[in-house]
Every structure is written in structure tokens, then in C-alpha cells.
Scaffold this motif. Structure first.
Motif, short mmCIF file in Angstrom:
data_model
loop_
_atom_site.label_atom_id
_atom_site.label_comp_id
_atom_site.label_asym_id
_atom_site.label_seq_id
_atom_site.Cartn_x
_atom_site.Cartn_y
_atom_site.Cartn_z
N ASP A 1 0.88 -1.18 0.00
CA ASP A 1 0.00 0.00 0.00
C ASP A 1 0.91 1.22 0.00
OD1 ASP A 1 0.90 0.50 2.63
OD2 ASP A 1 -0.86 -0.44 3.54
N GLN A 2 0.39 2.40 0.34
CA GLN A 2 1.23 3.59 0.22
C GLN A 2 2.39 3.58 1.22
OE1 GLN A 2 -2.10 6.39 1.90
NE2 GLN A 2 -0.21 7.59 1.92
N TYR A 3 2.29 2.76 2.28
CA TYR A 3 3.37 2.71 3.28
C TYR A 3 4.19 1.43 3.22
CZ TYR A 3 0.84 6.65 5.26
OH TYR A 3 0.23 7.86 5.43
N HIS A 4 3.75 0.44 2.48
CA HIS A 4 4.39 -0.87 2.55
C HIS A 4 4.68 -1.45 1.18
CE1 HIS A 4 4.07 -1.16 6.87
NE2 HIS A 4 2.84 -0.70 6.78
N PHE B 1 1.52 0.28 13.24
CA PHE B 1 2.40 1.30 13.84
C PHE B 1 3.31 1.94 12.79
CE2 PHE B 1 2.18 -1.59 17.77
CZ PHE B 1 1.17 -0.85 18.35
N ASN B 2 3.45 1.30 11.63
CA ASN B 2 4.35 1.79 10.58
C ASN B 2 3.60 2.43 9.42
OD1 ASN B 2 6.71 0.67 11.92
ND2 ASN B 2 5.87 -1.32 11.36
N GLY B 3 2.35 2.81 9.67
CA GLY B 3 1.53 3.40 8.61
C GLY B 3 1.43 4.91 8.76
N ALA B 4 0.19 5.41 8.70
CA ALA B 4 -0.04 6.86 8.70
C ALA B 4 0.42 7.50 10.00
CB ALA B 4 -1.52 7.15 8.46
N THR B 5 0.16 6.82 11.11
CA THR B 5 0.52 7.38 12.41
C THR B 5 0.92 6.25 13.36
OG1 THR B 5 -0.24 8.74 14.26
CG2 THR B 5 -1.89 7.31 13.26
N GLN B 6 1.71 6.59 14.37
CA GLN B 6 2.22 5.56 15.28
C GLN B 6 1.37 5.41 16.53
OE1 GLN B 6 5.77 6.38 17.75
NE2 GLN B 6 6.81 4.76 16.61
#
Length: 541
Positions: free
Chosen positions: A144-147, A183-188
Motif C-alpha cells: 500500500d502507500q506505506y508498505h 504502527f508503521n503506517g499513517a501514524t504511530q
């Protein structure tokens, strides 16, 4: 001791020599040898990663004090921790600390990297580093946008979902923390389950994920039991490395670059042994000064943890399994047959990130929750049913140092971390314990709790909590920043990780972090090595 090069024409020659086959070194060895154009020598002071417990996730408990794969360092007496020495395990085998760590995949906050960039390290903001996190990753949940998917490093969901970990998450939500699935996406901020660097119930160290697929390449040579003794210079250019293997001293020449990836303790130690460091320190040990670099070994930082242990009212903890011969045998069989169960758990099942003060922009505390308990990590579990939750201050202000004690590379360096040496660090730890206690006393955990075992009811005032932090605080194994990146007088490397004032020499590991990230350090170190690999290959062209 002469720091000048003592290379002979007969010494083997490589394009790149990497010193240290740890979290960063294995990444570099894979990426720098991938196109087949460059020859690479990878030196590792420890043995091959053949110890069985390296590959079993819960095996980190067995490796805690296993001298064959662990440097077993100690700090000097810590002034704010009642003069206690704090044990510092570091990996000494292929995969380095990624072979003995707690397996948690945590990147830190977006703000951490933006802060690095704001301090003058162009190219290290969150938007700059995110592509390298994604490039490394083979994310079980998909891209996805973070992974990312398809990278060498497996990132998996926690398999064990024991009732205690679920109750801890419910309790945190009851106290007002949001549930956070990533925890490693938009916010922690929030509470959730950690992800781990495992594949099918086995540890995925960088030796497994990166070095394994590259081992057969003809242009990559890996030497184990090879202790780096010094970098060899001609003038101010690094031209090779001297290392000891058994009783033999060997040398190798680097055509393009020497890269130190020996970690936050061993990289600055090797620089100092090689004549790069504070001149007065080097002269004291009879080492010729190649470069008076006051910053080498300066600014050491680490995360401290303080643990709370609870007595559990039900026989559902790992303590109960380990202390029961039949249950222990069944757990072993379950793992052997299915790679499932207790032996797959990491150094934290559920976790939480929260603020000790609502005015803060982002969380300043991380909680690790564990469905077992012990007096000291790496020692036997309690004979009662117990579980543990610890607080870790994410951005400590305290700074320490690393300095050689001898010109002999086998003598451990002097490690001073100066935990809790600022008022902010002390008050933050006290507040964190108070907030964690609220979670542990929330309704969702009530059915599982007999009482708080440690520190217990005898510790209640702020002064008593601070005293407990001093008595029991210990490392959570994240040393960084001893060869930090920057443009000021004490910065050791520039934003391309080249050692300032020298040629042909880089440092690529956790020591280059300008300051600590807000979380576990393994994933960021792998990212740093991915980014560094690109920079090294760009510069080669």
C-alpha cells in the motif's frame, strides 16, 4: 603504532570491503554485489549463524548471554542508575544483532526523519526514506502507500494471539488510546500487535533475508571469525583493512571504498583504533593520528526500559508452559511440526505508543507487552504465572560516549550512556509508569490480575517511582549516533555517509543516526543500508 598502510602487492584486492555482517552489512553485501560488476569482501568477527536458537524466534532468550554469538558488552557504572553497570548484548555472528534481537519491525515516526532533514541532512526526510523501507520489505499484508512486497525482508503478522495480549489491547483502549492496526503506517499512536521479521515461524535476520540469496555469487567473498583490527590509509584515503582470523593477521585492499558496518559500538571503536577520533585519546594509546575527529564515539544514545511485572490469576502465561515439563515438551513439538505456538513469539506481542503530555506533537513512550515474566531479561522465568509490560522513553535527551580503552582490538571499549541524566528524561519515565499502571489496572485486564508484583504497592509517589526507575531501568538494546550524520563540527559522516575529512571510507549502520528514532532500531538500520547501497553504486558510476 603506525597508522600508515602496510599493504603488500600480494594482498587480495576487492572493490568494496564491508566490515561487519550485521543488520546493515548483509544488506550492503547483497546490493553491492548484485549487478556482478563489483567484487565485495564481507568481514564478520563472529561465526556463521548456525546456532539453532538464532532461527527460533523465542530463541533470543537463549542468546542473551551466549558468548559465541554475542559481544556481551557492559556500560561503565551509570551515575543516575545508582552506579549500576548495564549489560549490552550485541550480535556477533552473521546477521549481527538481527540474529539475536527481539524481531520487532518498527520504523519510528515520520517526524523522526523529517527532523533529521531539518538538521541539515538533505535526502533523509520521511518522504526520502519511505521508498527504501518499502524496497526492503516483503509485507505479509500486501503493498500500500506505506508498505512494499517483493523485497528481501519478510514482515509478518504476530501469530500468537494469546488472551493476555488481547486483554492488554482492550485495556489500553479503555484508558483512551486508539486501536492502531499498523504502527508503521499513517501514524504511530495507539495500541496494537507488533509485526515481526519472521517467515513461516522462523527468524528472518539479514543473514537469512539478504546474505543467503547472495552467497553463491562469485564476486562476493564472506569471511567469518575475522576481527577488523584497523582501516589502512595512504594519506587521508582508506585503502584497505587489516583483520585477524585465528592466529593470522590478514590484509585486503579496497579499490573503491571501505565501509564500516560494525554497529554503534564497534564502528567508532574501529575508527579510533585506525587513527580517526579524538587526537588526545588516540595518542594516549600510542595510535598515530590520521584525523583528529572529536565526534567519533560522541553522542551515544540508547533507549532505556523500565518494566512492571504482574502476577496472573490464570495459568496461561509462558511461565506456566516453561515450568511444566509436559506443556514445555508439547510446545516444542508444536513448533517443530507446525512452526506455531509459544516458540514463535517476539520480544513483545502487543505494543502501545502514547504521549506523557497532551501538548506533545507525537508519542514519547513505547510499551512492550509480554505474556511472561522474569527478574532480568535472559534469566529464568518466574515460577508463578506472570506477565510484563515495559515503558521506553522514545526520544531521550541524555547523551553518552564510546572510547577505546586500549590499542588492542580485543579489549572492549568504554561505554557510557548516561541514562536519565536530564530532568526531562527522569520526569518522562515517572509519568510513563503512571500511565502504564492505569492501563494495567483497567477493567479488561481485571480477570487476569492477582496483583502488581514489581515494583508493587510499596512504590507509589513520584519520588518512589523515580527511585524504582534508577534501581531497575535497563537497556532496550538500541544504541545509536556514535558516528552521527550532520554538518556541524562533531558530525562524523556527511549525508552520503562518507567520513568527513577522509576519502574512500563510509560508515553505514545505526551509529550514523543523527539521533534516536522513536521505536526499535533494526528496521531503520536496514533502510539506511538500502539507501546507502544506492548512494555507493551511484558514486561508483
Amino acid at each position: 603504532m603506525n597508522a600508515k598502510s602496510s599493504l603488500a602487492p600480494s594482498d587480495p584486492e576487492f572493490d568494496y570491503i564491508i566490515v561487519g555482517a550485521g543488520s546493515a552489512g548483509c544488506v550492503l553485501a547483497n546490493r553491492l554485489s548484485a549487478n556482478g560488476k563489483h567484487s565485495v569482501l564481507l568481514l564478520e568477527a563472529g561465526p556463521k549463524d548456525s546456532n539453532i536458537w538464532i532461527h527460533v524466534p523465542l530463541g533470543y532468550g537463549k542468546l542473551f548471554k551466549e558468548k559465541s554469538v554475542n559481544w556481551m558488552y557492559q556500560t561503565e557504572p551509570e551515575p543516575e542508575l545508582k552506579g549500576r553497570q548495564v549489560f549490552q548484548p550485541r550480535g556477533k555472528t552473521l546477521g549481527g544483532s538481527s540474529s539475536i534481537n527481539g524481531l520487532l519491525y518498527v520504523r519510528g515516526q515520520h517526524e523522526d526523519y523529517d527532523r533529521w532533514r531539518q538538521h541539515g541532512n538533505a535526502g533523509w526526510g520521511y518522504d526520502d526514506v519511505l521508498p527504501y523501507f518499502k524496497k526492503a520489505e516483503n509485507q505479509a499484508r500486501g503493498a500500500d502507500q506505506y508498505h512494499g512486497t517483493g523485497g528481501p525482508l519478510p514482515v509478518s503478522n504476530m501469530v500468537v494471539t494469546d488472551p493476555l495480549s488481547k486483554a492488554f489491547m482492550d485495556a489500553a483502549v479503555e484508558t483512551g488510546l486508539p486501536y492502531n492496526p499498523d504502527f508503521n503506517g499513517a501514524t504511530q499512536e495507539g495500541v496494537g500487535l507488533f509485526q515481526t521479521t519472521t517467515r513461516n515461524g522462523r527468524r528472518a535476520s539479514t543473514a537469512v533475508a539478504y546474505l543467503g540469496p547472495a552467497r553463491a555469487r562469485g564476486n562476493l567473498k564472506v569471511e567469518t571469525e575475522a576481527l577488523g583490527q584497523r582501516v589502512l590509509f595512504e594519506g587521508r584515503r582508506a585503502v584497505g583493512v587489516e583483520y585477524r582470523q585465528g592466529t593470522n593477521v590478514r590484509r585486503a585492499r579496497a579499490r573503491k571504498e571501505v565501509v564500516l558496518s560494525s554497529g554503534a559500538y564497534n564502528s567508532p571503536q574501529l575508527l579510533q583504533l585506525s587513527g580517526v577520533g579524538p587526537a588526545d585519546l588516540l595518542r594516549k594509546h600510542g595510535i598515530d593520528v590520521v584525523l583528529d575527529a572529536q565526534g567519533v564515539g560522541h553522542d551515544l544514545q540508547d533507549h532505556m526500559q523500565v518494566r512492571i511485572v504482574m502476577r496472573c490469576s490464570q495459568k496461561i502465561t509462558l511461565n506456566d508452559t516453561v515450568n511444566n515439563p509436559l506443556r514445555r515438551t508439547l510446545a516444542g513439538a508444536r513448533y517443530a511440526l507446525f512452526r506455531k505456538g509459544w516458540l514463535t513469539i517476539a520480544a513483545g506481542t502487543a505494543g502501545a505508543f502514547f504521549k506523557t503530555n497532551p501538548r506533545l506533537a507525537s508519542p514519547d513512550i513505547q510499551v512492550h507487552f509480554l505474556p511472561f515474566s522474569t527478574d532480568k531479561m535472559g534469566e529464568r522465568l518466574h515460577d508463578f504465572s506472570g506477565f510484563t509490560a515495559s515503558v521506553c522513553q522514545l526520544r531521550p535527551e541524555s547523551r553518552g560516549s564510546l572510547r577505546i580503552k586500549s590499542a588492542d582490538p580485543t579489549v572492549p571499549p568504554e561505554i557510557r550512556i548516561n541514562y536519565m541524566s536530564t530532568e526531562t528524561d527522569r520526569s518522562t519515565n515517572v509519568e510513563a509508569i503512571k500511565i502504564l499502571r492505569k492501563i494495567l489496572n483497567a477493567p479488561a485486564l481485571k480477570p487476569f490480575v492477582v496483583s502488581e508484583y514489581d515494583p508493587g504497592a510499596k512504590v507509589s509517589t513520584d519520588a518512589e517511582i523515580l527511585d524504582y526507575c534508577r534501581e531497575r531501568g535497563s537497556t532496550i538494546y538500541h544504541p545509536t549516533s556514535t558516528c552521527r550524520m550532520g554538518n556541524d563540527a562533531l558530525a562524523v559522516v556527511d549525508q552520503r555517509l562518507k567520513v568527513r575529512g577522509l576519502e574512500g571510507l563510509r560508515v553505514v549502520d545505526g551509529s550514523v543516526m543523527p539521533d534516536l528514532v522513536s521505536g526499535n532500531t533494526n528496521a531503520p538500520i536496514i533502510m539506511i543500508a538500502e539507501k546507502a547501497s544506492d548512494m555507493i553504486l551511484q558514486d561508483a558510476n
